[in-house]
Design an enzyme around this catalytic site. Structure first.
Site, mmCIF file in Angstrom:
data_model
loop_
_atom_site.group_PDB
_atom_site.id
_atom_site.type_symbol
_atom_site.label_atom_id
_atom_site.label_comp_id
_atom_site.label_asym_id
_atom_site.label_seq_id
_atom_site.Cartn_x
_atom_site.Cartn_y
_atom_site.Cartn_z
ATOM 1 N N HIS A 1 11.977 -20.918 50.255
ATOM 2 C CA HIS A 1 13.263 -20.246 50.081
ATOM 3 C C HIS A 1 13.714 -19.422 51.277
ATOM 4 O O HIS A 1 14.834 -18.916 51.288
ATOM 5 C CB HIS A 1 13.213 -19.338 48.844
ATOM 6 C CG HIS A 1 13.067 -20.105 47.576
ATOM 7 N ND1 HIS A 1 11.871 -20.262 46.932
ATOM 8 C CD2 HIS A 1 13.978 -20.811 46.876
ATOM 9 C CE1 HIS A 1 12.059 -21.011 45.857
ATOM 10 N NE2 HIS A 1 13.314 -21.360 45.805
ATOM 11 N N CYS B 1 8.835 -16.627 51.962
ATOM 12 C CA CYS B 1 8.581 -17.835 51.193
ATOM 13 C C CYS B 1 8.960 -19.055 52.032
ATOM 14 O O CYS B 1 10.075 -19.133 52.529
ATOM 15 C CB CYS B 1 9.401 -17.827 49.899
ATOM 16 S SG CYS B 1 9.350 -19.422 49.063
ATOM 17 N N HIS C 1 22.498 -29.794 39.962
ATOM 18 C CA HIS C 1 23.196 -30.424 41.088
ATOM 19 C C HIS C 1 22.590 -31.809 41.293
ATOM 20 O O HIS C 1 21.763 -32.253 40.486
ATOM 21 C CB HIS C 1 23.101 -29.542 42.333
ATOM 22 C CG HIS C 1 21.695 -29.148 42.720
ATOM 23 N ND1 HIS C 1 20.762 -30.054 43.177
ATOM 24 C CD2 HIS C 1 21.061 -27.945 42.682
ATOM 25 C CE1 HIS C 1 19.636 -29.431 43.436
ATOM 26 N NE2 HIS C 1 19.779 -28.147 43.123
ATOM 27 N N HIS D 1 18.758 -32.378 40.854
ATOM 28 C CA HIS D 1 18.258 -32.531 39.477
ATOM 29 C C HIS D 1 18.586 -33.932 38.951
ATOM 30 O O HIS D 1 17.779 -34.565 38.278
ATOM 31 C CB HIS D 1 18.914 -31.520 38.535
ATOM 32 C CG HIS D 1 18.693 -30.087 38.907
ATOM 33 N ND1 HIS D 1 19.601 -29.368 39.632
ATOM 34 C CD2 HIS D 1 17.669 -29.242 38.649
ATOM 35 C CE1 HIS D 1 19.155 -28.126 39.802
ATOM 36 N NE2 HIS D 1 17.978 -28.023 39.219
ATOM 37 N N LYS E 1 15.702 -29.255 51.445
ATOM 38 C CA LYS E 1 15.732 -29.525 50.013
ATOM 39 C C LYS E 1 16.932 -28.779 49.423
ATOM 40 O O LYS E 1 17.189 -27.633 49.758
ATOM 41 C CB LYS E 1 14.451 -29.015 49.370
ATOM 42 C CG LYS E 1 14.403 -29.285 47.876
ATOM 43 C CD LYS E 1 13.136 -28.710 47.254
ATOM 44 C CE LYS E 1 13.063 -29.065 45.793
ATOM 45 N NZ LYS E 1 13.229 -27.928 44.888
ATOM 46 N N CYS F 1 10.394 -18.691 43.360
ATOM 47 C CA CYS F 1 9.344 -19.640 42.954
ATOM 48 C C CYS F 1 8.620 -19.165 41.697
ATOM 49 O O CYS F 1 7.928 -19.944 41.060
ATOM 50 C CB CYS F 1 8.283 -19.809 44.032
ATOM 51 S SG CYS F 1 8.835 -20.462 45.592
ATOM 52 N N LYS G 1 20.002 -23.674 45.369
ATOM 53 C CA LYS G 1 21.023 -22.638 45.307
ATOM 54 C C LYS G 1 20.769 -21.604 46.404
ATOM 55 O O LYS G 1 21.690 -21.169 47.082
ATOM 56 C CB LYS G 1 20.959 -21.980 43.928
ATOM 57 C CG LYS G 1 22.158 -21.095 43.630
ATOM 58 C CD LYS G 1 21.908 -20.301 42.359
ATOM 59 C CE LYS G 1 22.961 -19.236 42.176
ATOM 60 N NZ LYS G 1 22.536 -18.219 41.204
ATOM 61 N N CYS H 1 7.004 -14.539 45.347
ATOM 62 C CA CYS H 1 8.377 -15.026 45.536
ATOM 63 C C CYS H 1 9.036 -15.130 44.167
ATOM 64 O O CYS H 1 8.552 -15.850 43.303
ATOM 65 C CB CYS H 1 8.421 -16.385 46.229
ATOM 66 S SG CYS H 1 10.102 -17.068 46.272
HETATM 67 ZN ZN ZN Z 1 10.074 -19.268 46.988
#
Ligand code: ZN
Length: 506
Positions: free
Chosen positions: A153, A150, A21, A24, A303, A132, A306, A129
């Site tokens: 996330h 996390c 996306h 990146h 950030k 991660c 997904k 996680c």
């Molecule tokens: Zn994570």
């Protein structure tokens, strides 16, 4: 023979659990601008990007689509390549962690480090996680409703207990402090300070570098114990040395490794300093020359990811602004220190005011005038001293900014040159003169300089302007005013189209 200076630049390798996306693209484009700039200055560049294809996250993503992981990663790696092509990313090599040479390198490095005693077997337990691919120690995770989550996330951590191989990270604390404090590697410098403070305030724990095969089988096997696969982070970090032939071509490796520049987002700073430098030291290798850290490209304040669900697609960006327009905007909002919020409203404004109304407009106006008033041929005249002085200052600002990887500031200097050109046209009114060669030569010089300085960012537009106006894209370090004897303007291109719909009208 003069030895050509080498330069090695890398992006992180991207997880193939989903297509790329704009987050990146932001990192990859920045590295591309630096690579293209270096090439223009005569440096031999090796630009590496690629995909990180092992680990539990990918194993699960493949399973959820009912595909064998290798089939799944082959497909997604192609999608990454397709996007980088559509953004004119000029990488020299695309590494995949499923490449045979990479796998061999990882096994070899793992064995070497094990033989030196820096890898050992022991029981491990902790909170993990999956997104991660990382264990979280107390203090590192957040708690929601009394449960560990996390922090990146916002997902619950999983408790894991296993017998595993450890890497003796704790042995490297003094080394890491010495390197981070005394060498100018991490850039901007405040990121080094962050790592140093964390290193000083906490004890450095050994980290797990393998996973039992019954939990994760999609990975590189531990060469001397087939019940384990190598931890995905350990595997991934080694791409930076496997791609330049650490195993198979020591000369090439040595040359490029001494000039290695890693571009990373701030979220992977710890891995790319503490963990990576320690692995390198365990292999008797120097740390990279530079780790260039950038802040996040955020969307709705977080950030882009997904799992957070706030992704902006590269297609949307390309449809709206075209290739060069998108490239310019990524570079223009690039920021190492502060997060940049992705907003079409802001990007529309920058696109219109800078590319359409300033640089694009200048090229179009000057092209039309040169054809109308001078039949497209504009001979050398002297440059107005005021114009000349200002341009020299702006070139200096651009080069200084590029030296510090501040591509956004560099682009501001270019836009100042283009603005100067429009202003100069407005003031001297060449359309009212019977022979405006002097005015047009002045303005074409401003166009030539800004076009060359834009070339690493907008390669297509720069090439078109150079071709239609009859000059070459030269080394930006060697720019000289009045070096062109005659401009031959064959067309007045419209480089950047107005937007069909802007956010204000929506
Ligand atoms: Zn994570």
């Amino acid at each position: 023979m003069v030895k050509v200076e080498a330069f090695y630049i890398t992006t992180p390798i991207y997880y193939v659990n989903a297509p790329p996306h704009v987050g990146h693209a932001y990192t990859t484009l920045f590295a591309d601008v630096v690579a293209r700039f270096k090439r223009l200055t005569g440096v031999r560049v090796f630009y590496l990007t690629g995909t990180d294809e092992h680990g539990l996250k990918i194993q699960r993503a493949a399973e959820s689509q009912g595909k064998p992981p290798k089939v799944f990663v082959d497909e997604v790696a192609e999608v990454f390549k397709k996007y980088w092509k559509s953004l004119d990313i000029s990488y020299d090599y695309f590494i995949r962690t499923t490449d045979e040479l990479h796998e061999k390198t990882v096994k070899e490095a793992f064995t070497q480090i094990y033989k030196k005693g820096y890898i050992y077997k022991a029981r491990y337990s902790g909170l993990y996680c999956v997104e991660c691919e990382k264990y979280y120690a107390p203090g590192e995770y957040i708690e929601i409703g009394g449960k560990p989550y996390c922090p990146l996330h916002n997902k619950p951590l999983e408790y894991m207990e296993e017998e595993t191989y450890y890497f003796k990270l704790s042995d490297f604390k003094d080394y890491l402090l010495e390197v981070l404090e005394n060498r100018d590697i991490v850039y901007p410098r405040h990121y080094a300070q962050e790592v140093i403070s964390k290193l000083k305030s906490e004890s450095l724990r050994d980290i797990s570098v393998a996973r039992p095969i019954e939990k994760v089988w999609w990975g590189i096997p531990v060469p001397f114990d087939d019940k384990y696969v190598i931890y995905v982070w350990f595997d991934a970090l080694l791409n930076y040395i496997s791609a330049i032939h650490y195993l198979s071509d020591r000369e090439k490796f040595k040359e490029y490794w001494s000039v290695a520049h890693h571009v990373i987002g701030k979220d992977i700073l710890w891995f790319h300093t503490v963990v990576w430098f320690s692995i390198l030291k365990a292999l008797d290798l120097e740390p990279p020359r530079r780790v260039i850290v950038h802040a996040f490209l955020t969307s709705k304040g977080a950030k882009m990811s997904k799992s957070v669900g706030n992704i902006v697609s590269i297609d949307e960006m390309l449809q709206r602004y075209g290739v060069d327009g998108s490239r310019y905007l990524f570079a223009r909002i690039f920021n190492m220190d502060k997060d940049s919020e992705f907003s079409f409203e802001l990007l529309d404004n920058v696109y219109i005011s800078e590319l359409v109304d300033t640089y694009g407009n200048l090229v179009r106006r000057a092209g039309v005038l040169a054809q109308k008033k001078c039949a497209g041929r504009v001979y050398r005249r002297s440059i107005d001293s005021k114009v000349g002085e200002e341009v020299v200052v702006k070139i200096g600002e651009y080069l200084e900014a590029m030296k510090n990887y501040e591509v956004s500031s560099a682009l501001q200097a270019v836009m100042d040159i283009a603005r100067l050109g429009n202003q100069y046209l407005n003031e001297t009114k060449p359309w009212e003169k019977s022979d405006p060669s002097k005015e047009l030569y002045n303005v074409l010089e401003l166009i030539r300089i800004s076009t060359i300085l834009l070339a690493p960012v907008t390669p297509r537009a720069s090439r078109i302007t150079a071709e239609r106006f009859g000059f070459n894209i030269e080394n930006p370090l060697k720019l000289r005013l009045e070096s062109i004897e005659r401009y031959t303007v064959t067309e007045a291109p419209i480089l950047f189209r107005k937007l069909k719909v802007t956010t204000q009208q929506e």
